[in-house]
Structure formats: structure tokens, C-alpha cells
Design a protein around this motif. Structure first.
Motif, PDB file in Angstrom:
ATOM      1  N   LYS A   1       0.866  -1.172   0.000  1.00 58.55           N
ATOM      2  CA  LYS A   1       0.000   0.000   0.000  1.00 58.55           C
ATOM      3  C   LYS A   1       0.908   1.228   0.000  1.00 58.55           C
TER       4      LYS A   1
ATOM      5  N   GLU B   1       0.600   4.365   0.701  1.00 58.09           N
ATOM      6  CA  GLU B   1       0.593   5.223   1.877  1.00 58.09           C
ATOM      7  C   GLU B   1       1.323   4.601   3.067  1.00 58.09           C
TER       8      GLU B   1
ATOM      9  N   ALA C   1       5.075   4.667   2.319  1.00 60.05           N
ATOM     10  CA  ALA C   1       5.538   6.052   2.454  1.00 60.05           C
ATOM     11  C   ALA C   1       5.682   6.431   3.921  1.00 60.05           C
ATOM     12  N   GLU C   2       4.719   6.053   4.738  1.00 61.91           N
ATOM     13  CA  GLU C   2       4.788   6.367   6.168  1.00 61.91           C
ATOM     14  C   GLU C   2       5.990   5.686   6.821  1.00 61.91           C
TER      15      GLU C   2
ATOM     16  N   GLU D   1       5.847  12.173   3.090  1.00 63.86           N
ATOM     17  CA  GLU D   1       4.460  12.537   2.832  1.00 63.86           C
ATOM     18  C   GLU D   1       4.247  12.365   1.337  1.00 63.86           C
ATOM     19  N   VAL D   2       3.588  11.279   0.976  1.00 63.64           N
ATOM     20  CA  VAL D   2       3.487  10.867  -0.421  1.00 63.64           C
ATOM     21  C   VAL D   2       2.449  11.692  -1.182  1.00 63.64           C
ATOM     22  N   ARG D   3       2.721  11.874  -2.472  1.00 67.45           N
ATOM     23  CA  ARG D   3       1.775  12.498  -3.399  1.00 67.45           C
ATOM     24  C   ARG D   3       1.423  11.434  -4.433  1.00 67.45           C
ATOM     25  N   ILE D   4       0.168  10.976  -4.425  1.00 67.05           N
ATOM     26  CA  ILE D   4      -0.270   9.947  -5.370  1.00 67.05           C
ATOM     27  C   ILE D   4      -0.291  10.560  -6.765  1.00 67.05           C
TER      28      ILE D   4
ATOM     29  N   GLU E   1      -3.260   6.382 -10.319  1.00 66.51           N
ATOM     30  CA  GLU E   1      -4.263   5.550  -9.661  1.00 66.51           C
ATOM     31  C   GLU E   1      -4.940   4.753 -10.771  1.00 66.51           C
TER      32      GLU E   1
ATOM     33  N   GLY F   1       3.119   6.603  -6.084  1.00 63.49           N
ATOM     34  CA  GLY F   1       3.226   7.794  -5.271  1.00 63.49           C
ATOM     35  C   GLY F   1       4.647   8.308  -5.298  1.00 63.49           C
TER      36      GLY F   1
ATOM     37  N   CYS G   1       7.680  10.520  -3.534  1.00 67.18           N
ATOM     38  CA  CYS G   1       8.197  11.011  -2.263  1.00 67.18           C
ATOM     39  C   CYS G   1       9.382  11.915  -2.547  1.00 67.18           C
TER      40      CYS G   1
END
Length: 145
Positions: free
Chosen positions: A52, A54, A57-58, A63-66, A69, A76, A78
Motif C-alpha cells: 500500500k 501510503e 511512504a509512512e 508525505e506521499v503524493r499519489i 491511480e 506515489g 516522495c
């Protein structure tokens, strides 16, 4: 027919960024032994991140930018002080392998786990591996299949 078309569009979208990422990832031989888990990584590296964007990324502190999709993949971006990287996740491992086969034409190294891949410069991949696990795969080397 529509499914095949959407798969092709998603793969094309994913592959459109590969030249940019591959240009940043550089070549270089590198020692495969240095890529193994015996590099003193944190205990987290023993647990491989789930597929996943997110969550990965965490775990990596971004702080991911998708950016993409689609049914076949999610991507995403980073941007961190350590370096920029692209997290790509797939609903099936087979789709990940098709994506990696296509990425092989651009070469470079990728951090790969179950149903996910991270594209970045080699010096960024090692610290990420310590955080999310996975295996660093060198796609500039011919596979032994």
C-alpha cells in the motif's frame, strides 16, 4: 478488450516515468553481498512492508503524493532530504513482474517487495531497505532465467 486497453494505458503511464527515474538511478556494478540483509539493517527490515503506497511512504518517513491511480498499479512520489523516490504498488505479483520486465530496458536498481517496488538512486535504496525490507534488484544485469 476494455480491460486489456486499460492495462496497457496504466502500464504506459507507469513506464513513462521510468526514463526519468532510471536516469537518476545510475548504473554502477556494486557488490551484491552489500545488498543483502546482513548489512546491519534495523529489525524492521526483517518485516517487509505491505503493498500500500501510503503505508510504505509512512514507513519511509515521507508525505506521499499519489500520481497514478489505476487498476493495475498505484504510484506515489516522495520528495525527501535523503532523495526522491517513486513507490509503485500492484494488486498482483504478476503485474509487478511485468512492470519490472519493462523497466529492465532502462536498467537501474529497484527495491522490490511483495506487490511493490521503489525506484530511486542506489544510495537512497539502502536506507529505504532498512525501513521497509525487500530486495534490491539490479535490472541493468542480465537475469539468470
Amino acid at each position: 478488450m476494455v480491460r486489456k486497453l486499460s492495462r496497457g494505458v496504466a502500464l504506459a503511464a507507469g513506464l513513462a516515468v521510468l526514463p526519468l527515474v532510471a536516469a537518476c538511478s545510475g548504473g554502477g556494478g556494486g557488490d551484491r553481498a552489500a545488498d543483502r540483509a546482513t548489512d546491519g539493517s534495523s529489525p524492521v527490515a526483517a518485516v517487509v512492508a505491505p503493498a500500500k503506497v501510503e503505508v510504505i511512504a509512512e514507513l519511509t518517513g515521507c508525505e506521499v503524493r499519489i500520481r497514478t491511480e489505476a487498476e493495475e498499479l498505484r504510484e506515489g512520489v516522495c520528495q525527501t532530504d535523503v532523495g526522491d523516490y517513486l513507490i509503485t504498488t500492484f494488486p498482483k505479483d504478476e503485474l509487478k513482474e511485468v512492470w519490472l520486465e519493462s523497466a529492465a530496458m532502462y536498467g537501474g536498481k529497484y527495491l522490490v517487495g511483495p506487490r511493490w517496488a521503489i525506484s530511486a538512486k542506489p544510495e537512497v535504496l539502502k536506507p529505504l531497505k532498512a525501513k521497509v525490507g525487500g530486495t534490491i534488484r539490479d535490472l541493468s544485469q542480465p537475469s539468470a532465467s
